[in-house]
Design a protein around this motif. Structure first.
Motif, PDB file in Angstrom:
ATOM      1  N   ARG A   4      16.554   5.354   1.307  1.00 17.64           N
ATOM      2  CA  ARG A   4      15.839   6.092   2.467  1.00 17.64           C
ATOM      3  C   ARG A   4      14.272   5.772   2.591  1.00 17.64           C
ATOM      4  O   ARG A   4      13.760   5.771   3.816  1.00 17.64           O
ATOM      5  N   THR A  14      12.302   4.237   5.966  1.00 18.16           N
ATOM      6  CA  THR A  14      10.984   5.203   6.432  1.00 18.16           C
ATOM      7  C   THR A  14       9.996   4.092   6.664  1.00 18.16           C
ATOM      8  O   THR A  14       9.526   3.896   7.851  1.00 18.16           O
ATOM      9  N   ARG A  15       9.736   3.120   5.688  1.00 14.41           N
ATOM     10  CA  ARG A  15       8.610   2.237   5.895  1.00 14.41           C
ATOM     11  C   ARG A  15       9.005   1.097   6.719  1.00 14.41           C
ATOM     12  O   ARG A  15       8.128   0.625   7.541  1.00 14.41           O
ATOM     13  N   GLY A  55      12.308  12.959   8.175  1.00 11.59           N
ATOM     14  CA  GLY A  55      11.954  11.755   8.538  1.00 11.59           C
ATOM     15  C   GLY A  55      13.002  10.635   9.263  1.00 11.59           C
ATOM     16  O   GLY A  55      13.089   9.597   8.960  1.00 11.59           O
ATOM     17  N   ASN A  56      13.523  11.334  10.376  1.00  8.48           N
ATOM     18  CA  ASN A  56      14.541  10.744  11.081  1.00  8.48           C
ATOM     19  C   ASN A  56      13.841   9.525  11.820  1.00  8.48           C
ATOM     20  O   ASN A  56      12.690   9.627  11.978  1.00  8.48           O
ATOM     21  N   ILE A 100       9.732   9.092  13.409  1.00  8.11           N
ATOM     22  CA  ILE A 100       8.796   8.178  13.135  1.00  8.11           C
ATOM     23  C   ILE A 100       8.347   7.498  14.524  1.00  8.11           C
ATOM     24  O   ILE A 100       7.259   7.221  14.684  1.00  8.11           O
TER      25      ILE A 100
END
Length: 269
Positions: free
Chosen positions: A57, A61-62, A86-87, A91
Protein backbone atom coordinates in the motif's frame (compact mmCIF):
# COMPACT_ATOMS: atom_id res chain seq x y z
CA UNK A 1 -25.57 -2.82 12.78
CA UNK A 2 -24.98 -6.54 12.34
CA UNK A 3 -21.67 -7.92 11.16
CA UNK A 4 -23.06 -8.31 7.65
CA UNK A 5 -25.30 -5.22 7.37
CA UNK A 6 -22.96 -3.52 4.91
CA UNK A 7 -22.73 -6.58 2.60
CA UNK A 8 -24.84 -6.59 -0.58
CA UNK A 9 -27.50 -9.29 -0.52
CA UNK A 10 -25.99 -11.33 -3.35
CA UNK A 11 -22.59 -11.77 -1.66
CA UNK A 12 -21.66 -15.26 -0.47
CA UNK A 13 -20.83 -14.55 3.17
CA UNK A 14 -19.38 -18.05 3.60
CA UNK A 15 -16.64 -17.60 0.97
CA UNK A 16 -13.51 -15.57 1.77
CA UNK A 17 -12.75 -12.58 -0.43
CA UNK A 18 -9.33 -11.30 -1.51
CA UNK A 19 -10.45 -7.70 -1.09
CA UNK A 20 -11.91 -8.27 2.38
CA UNK A 21 -8.84 -10.21 3.57
CA UNK A 22 -6.66 -7.32 2.39
CA UNK A 23 -8.98 -4.94 4.27
CA UNK A 24 -8.58 -7.01 7.44
CA UNK A 25 -4.78 -6.97 7.24
CA UNK A 26 -4.80 -3.19 6.73
CA UNK A 27 -6.90 -2.74 9.85
CA UNK A 28 -10.22 -2.13 8.11
CA UNK A 29 -13.63 -3.25 9.33
CA UNK A 30 -15.25 -4.39 6.07
CA UNK A 31 -14.52 -8.08 6.47
CA UNK A 32 -16.37 -11.12 7.72
CA UNK A 33 -15.51 -14.00 10.06
CA UNK A 34 -14.72 -16.23 7.07
CA UNK A 35 -12.23 -13.62 5.81
CA UNK A 36 -10.59 -13.23 9.19
CA UNK A 37 -10.28 -16.99 9.59
CA UNK A 38 -8.65 -17.37 6.17
CA UNK A 39 -6.33 -14.44 6.88
CA UNK A 40 -5.19 -15.92 10.19
CA UNK A 41 -4.58 -19.34 8.66
CA UNK A 42 -2.17 -17.87 6.12
CA UNK A 43 -0.49 -15.61 8.69
CA UNK A 44 0.17 -18.66 10.85
CA UNK A 45 2.39 -19.94 8.05
CA UNK A 46 3.60 -16.56 6.80
CA UNK A 47 3.65 -14.06 9.69
CA UNK A 48 5.12 -11.28 7.54
CA UNK A 49 2.01 -11.10 5.32
CA UNK A 50 0.39 -8.06 7.01
CA UNK A 51 3.70 -6.20 6.65
CA UNK A 52 3.86 -7.17 2.98
CA UNK A 53 0.40 -5.73 2.37
CA UNK A 54 1.22 -2.52 4.21
CA UNK A 55 4.45 -2.16 2.22
CA UNK A 56 2.47 -2.74 -0.95
CA UNK A 57 0.00 0.00 0.00
CA UNK A 58 2.86 2.38 0.77
CA UNK A 59 4.41 1.66 -2.63
CA UNK A 60 1.12 2.42 -4.35
CA UNK A 61 0.84 5.72 -2.50
CA UNK A 62 4.38 6.77 -3.44
CA UNK A 63 3.95 5.61 -7.02
CA UNK A 64 0.69 7.48 -7.56
CA UNK A 65 2.22 10.59 -6.01
CA UNK A 66 5.20 10.31 -8.36
CA UNK A 67 2.89 9.92 -11.37
CA UNK A 68 0.89 12.96 -10.31
CA UNK A 69 4.15 14.92 -10.17
CA UNK A 70 4.83 13.81 -13.74
CA UNK A 71 1.51 15.35 -14.75
CA UNK A 72 -0.44 12.12 -15.21
CA UNK A 73 -4.16 12.81 -14.86
CA UNK A 74 -5.81 9.52 -15.82
CA UNK A 75 -5.67 6.35 -13.71
CA UNK A 76 -7.12 2.87 -14.20
CA UNK A 77 -6.87 0.96 -10.91
CA UNK A 78 -7.40 -2.75 -11.61
CA UNK A 79 -8.34 -4.90 -8.63
CA UNK A 80 -8.65 -1.76 -6.53
CA UNK A 81 -10.11 -3.50 -3.48
CA UNK A 82 -12.07 -1.98 -0.59
CA UNK A 83 -11.45 1.76 -0.15
CA UNK A 84 -9.02 2.76 2.55
CA UNK A 85 -7.14 5.89 3.58
CA UNK A 86 -5.07 7.42 0.80
CA UNK A 87 -7.14 6.31 -2.17
CA UNK A 88 -5.80 6.97 -5.65
CA UNK A 89 -8.33 9.71 -6.45
CA UNK A 90 -7.53 11.53 -3.20
CA UNK A 91 -3.81 11.64 -4.01
CA UNK A 92 -4.20 12.60 -7.66
CA UNK A 93 -7.04 15.07 -7.35
CA UNK A 94 -5.20 16.93 -4.59
CA UNK A 95 -2.63 17.79 -7.26
CA UNK A 96 -4.94 17.88 -10.29
CA UNK A 97 -8.59 18.47 -9.30
CA UNK A 98 -9.88 17.39 -12.72
CA UNK A 99 -7.85 14.19 -12.83
CA UNK A 100 -9.86 11.08 -13.73
CA UNK A 101 -9.77 7.78 -11.86
CA UNK A 102 -11.62 4.54 -12.59
CA UNK A 103 -11.55 1.80 -9.97
CA UNK A 104 -12.21 -1.75 -11.17
CA UNK A 105 -12.92 -4.76 -8.96
CA UNK A 106 -14.97 -7.94 -9.18
CA UNK A 107 -15.82 -7.89 -5.47
CA UNK A 108 -19.28 -6.31 -5.03
CA UNK A 109 -18.37 -5.04 -1.56
CA UNK A 110 -15.37 -3.17 -2.94
CA UNK A 111 -17.39 -1.71 -5.80
CA UNK A 112 -20.32 -0.67 -3.59
CA UNK A 113 -18.14 1.08 -1.03
CA UNK A 114 -16.11 2.80 -3.74
CA UNK A 115 -19.30 4.13 -5.29
CA UNK A 116 -20.47 5.47 -1.93
CA UNK A 117 -17.18 7.29 -1.38
CA UNK A 118 -17.25 8.73 -4.91
CA UNK A 119 -20.78 10.15 -4.78
CA UNK A 120 -20.65 13.68 -6.17
CA UNK A 121 -17.22 13.20 -7.75
CA UNK A 122 -17.79 13.37 -11.50
CA UNK A 123 -14.15 12.54 -12.27
CA UNK A 124 -13.89 9.26 -10.38
CA UNK A 125 -16.06 6.15 -10.68
CA UNK A 126 -16.02 2.46 -9.77
CA UNK A 127 -17.00 -0.32 -12.14
CA UNK A 128 -17.65 -3.99 -11.59
CA UNK A 129 -15.16 -5.93 -13.69
CA UNK A 130 -12.48 -8.59 -13.70
CA UNK A 131 -8.99 -7.58 -14.82
CA UNK A 132 -8.80 -10.95 -16.64
CA UNK A 133 -11.43 -9.62 -19.06
CA UNK A 134 -9.67 -6.61 -20.58
CA UNK A 135 -12.01 -6.47 -23.56
CA UNK A 136 -15.03 -5.80 -21.34
CA UNK A 137 -13.19 -3.40 -19.05
CA UNK A 138 -11.72 -1.34 -21.89
CA UNK A 139 -15.12 -1.19 -23.60
CA UNK A 140 -16.90 -0.07 -20.44
CA UNK A 141 -18.57 3.32 -21.09
CA UNK A 142 -17.06 4.79 -17.91
CA UNK A 143 -13.54 3.75 -18.90
CA UNK A 144 -14.03 5.03 -22.44
CA UNK A 145 -15.45 8.37 -21.29
CA UNK A 146 -13.02 9.17 -18.49
CA UNK A 147 -9.81 7.55 -19.71
CA UNK A 148 -9.77 6.65 -23.39
CA UNK A 149 -11.58 9.52 -25.11
CA UNK A 150 -8.32 11.16 -26.23
CA UNK A 151 -4.60 10.43 -26.48
CA UNK A 152 -3.61 11.64 -23.01
CA UNK A 153 -1.44 9.11 -21.11
CA UNK A 154 -3.14 6.68 -18.75
CA UNK A 155 -1.58 5.09 -15.67
CA UNK A 156 -2.66 1.46 -15.34
CA UNK A 157 -2.29 0.19 -11.77
CA UNK A 158 -1.93 -3.54 -11.16
CA UNK A 159 -1.26 -3.55 -7.44
CA UNK A 160 -1.02 -7.03 -5.90
CA UNK A 161 -3.24 -8.62 -8.53
CA UNK A 162 -1.10 -10.40 -11.13
CA UNK A 163 -0.04 -13.10 -8.67
CA UNK A 164 -3.71 -14.16 -8.74
CA UNK A 165 -3.28 -14.99 -12.44
CA UNK A 166 -1.30 -18.22 -12.06
CA UNK A 167 -0.75 -18.99 -15.74
CA UNK A 168 2.36 -17.16 -16.96
CA UNK A 169 1.15 -16.83 -20.55
CA UNK A 170 -2.21 -15.45 -19.45
CA UNK A 171 -0.57 -12.92 -17.14
CA UNK A 172 1.71 -11.74 -19.96
CA UNK A 173 -1.22 -11.52 -22.37
CA UNK A 174 -3.21 -9.43 -19.90
CA UNK A 175 -0.41 -6.93 -19.43
CA UNK A 176 0.01 -6.74 -23.21
CA UNK A 177 -3.73 -6.16 -23.73
CA UNK A 178 -3.78 -3.14 -21.43
CA UNK A 179 -0.46 -1.89 -22.82
CA UNK A 180 -1.78 -1.99 -26.37
CA UNK A 181 -5.02 -0.22 -25.41
CA UNK A 182 -3.49 2.90 -23.86
CA UNK A 183 -1.71 5.74 -25.71
CA UNK A 184 2.03 6.14 -26.04
CA UNK A 185 3.49 7.74 -22.93
CA UNK A 186 1.16 5.78 -20.65
CA UNK A 187 2.35 4.01 -17.52
CA UNK A 188 2.06 0.65 -15.79
CA UNK A 189 2.59 0.20 -12.05
CA UNK A 190 2.93 -3.37 -10.80
CA UNK A 191 3.42 -5.02 -7.44
CA UNK A 192 3.70 -8.78 -7.28
CA UNK A 193 4.19 -11.45 -4.65
CA UNK A 194 7.61 -13.08 -4.78
CA UNK A 195 9.88 -15.12 -2.53
CA UNK A 196 13.38 -14.99 -1.17
CA UNK A 197 15.76 -17.91 -1.13
CA UNK A 198 15.93 -18.16 2.63
CA UNK A 199 12.13 -18.30 3.00
CA UNK A 200 10.99 -19.78 -0.31
CA UNK A 201 9.70 -23.05 1.12
CA UNK A 202 7.67 -21.41 3.90
CA UNK A 203 6.26 -18.68 1.65
CA UNK A 204 5.49 -21.30 -0.96
CA UNK A 205 3.42 -23.21 1.61
CA UNK A 206 1.54 -20.02 2.46
CA UNK A 207 0.82 -19.42 -1.22
CA UNK A 208 -0.45 -22.99 -1.59
CA UNK A 209 -2.75 -22.52 1.40
CA UNK A 210 -4.02 -19.23 -0.03
CA UNK A 211 -4.65 -20.97 -3.34
CA UNK A 212 -6.71 -23.67 -1.62
CA UNK A 213 -8.78 -21.42 0.64
CA UNK A 214 -9.13 -18.10 -1.21
CA UNK A 215 -7.90 -17.94 -4.82
CA UNK A 216 -5.21 -19.52 -7.02
CA UNK A 217 -1.90 -17.74 -6.50
CA UNK A 218 1.47 -17.79 -8.27
CA UNK A 219 4.61 -16.24 -6.80
CA UNK A 220 7.11 -15.05 -9.42
CA UNK A 221 10.81 -14.24 -9.36
CA UNK A 222 12.37 -10.90 -10.21
CA UNK A 223 13.16 -12.17 -13.70
CA UNK A 224 9.60 -13.40 -14.23
CA UNK A 225 8.08 -10.11 -13.08
CA UNK A 226 10.48 -8.24 -15.34
CA UNK A 227 9.36 -10.41 -18.26
CA UNK A 228 5.78 -9.27 -17.69
CA UNK A 229 6.86 -5.70 -18.47
CA UNK A 230 7.94 -6.36 -22.05
CA UNK A 231 7.08 -3.45 -24.31
CA UNK A 232 7.54 -0.95 -21.47
CA UNK A 233 10.57 1.05 -20.37
CA UNK A 234 11.14 0.35 -16.69
CA UNK A 235 11.72 3.46 -14.58
CA UNK A 236 14.56 3.60 -12.04
CA UNK A 237 15.15 1.99 -9.60
CA UNK A 238 13.78 -0.93 -11.66
CA UNK A 239 12.07 -4.04 -10.37
CA UNK A 240 12.80 -3.97 -6.64
CA UNK A 241 11.22 -4.89 -3.33
CA UNK A 242 8.47 -2.45 -2.36
CA UNK A 243 10.38 -0.82 0.48
CA UNK A 244 13.23 -0.06 -1.95
CA UNK A 245 11.07 1.79 -4.49
CA UNK A 246 11.75 5.53 -4.11
CA UNK A 247 11.33 5.72 -0.31
CA UNK A 248 10.56 9.24 0.88
CA UNK A 249 12.16 11.16 3.73
CA UNK A 250 9.32 10.21 6.07
CA UNK A 251 9.49 6.49 5.22
CA UNK A 252 11.35 4.01 7.37
CA UNK A 253 14.74 3.07 5.89
CA UNK A 254 14.57 0.13 3.50
CA UNK A 255 15.31 -2.97 5.60
CA UNK A 256 18.35 -5.14 5.05
CA UNK A 257 15.99 -8.08 4.52
CA UNK A 258 13.04 -6.61 2.61
CA UNK A 259 9.65 -8.26 2.43
CA UNK A 260 9.00 -10.53 -0.59
CA UNK A 261 6.85 -8.22 -2.70
CA UNK A 262 8.32 -6.87 -5.96
CA UNK A 263 7.32 -3.52 -7.40
CA UNK A 264 7.99 -1.56 -10.58
CA UNK A 265 6.85 1.41 -12.60
CA UNK A 266 7.23 1.34 -16.37
CA UNK A 267 6.32 3.61 -19.29
CA UNK A 268 5.04 2.79 -22.74
CA UNK A 269 7.33 4.39 -25.36
Amino acid sequence: MTDQAWIPEDVDAERPSIARIYDFHLGGNHNLPVDRAAAREVVAVMPELPGILRANRAFLTRCVGYLAEQGVRKFLDLGSGIPTVGNVHEIVQAAHPRAAVVYVDNDPVAVEHSRRILLGNDRAEAVDGDLRDPVSILADPVVERLLLADDAPVAVLMSAVLHFVPDDAEAADLVAAYRDAVPAGSWLAVSHGSHKEESAARIGRAAEQYSRTVAPMRLRSLEQVTDLLKGFEIVAPGVVYCEQWRPGPDDDPAPVYPLPQLCALARKP
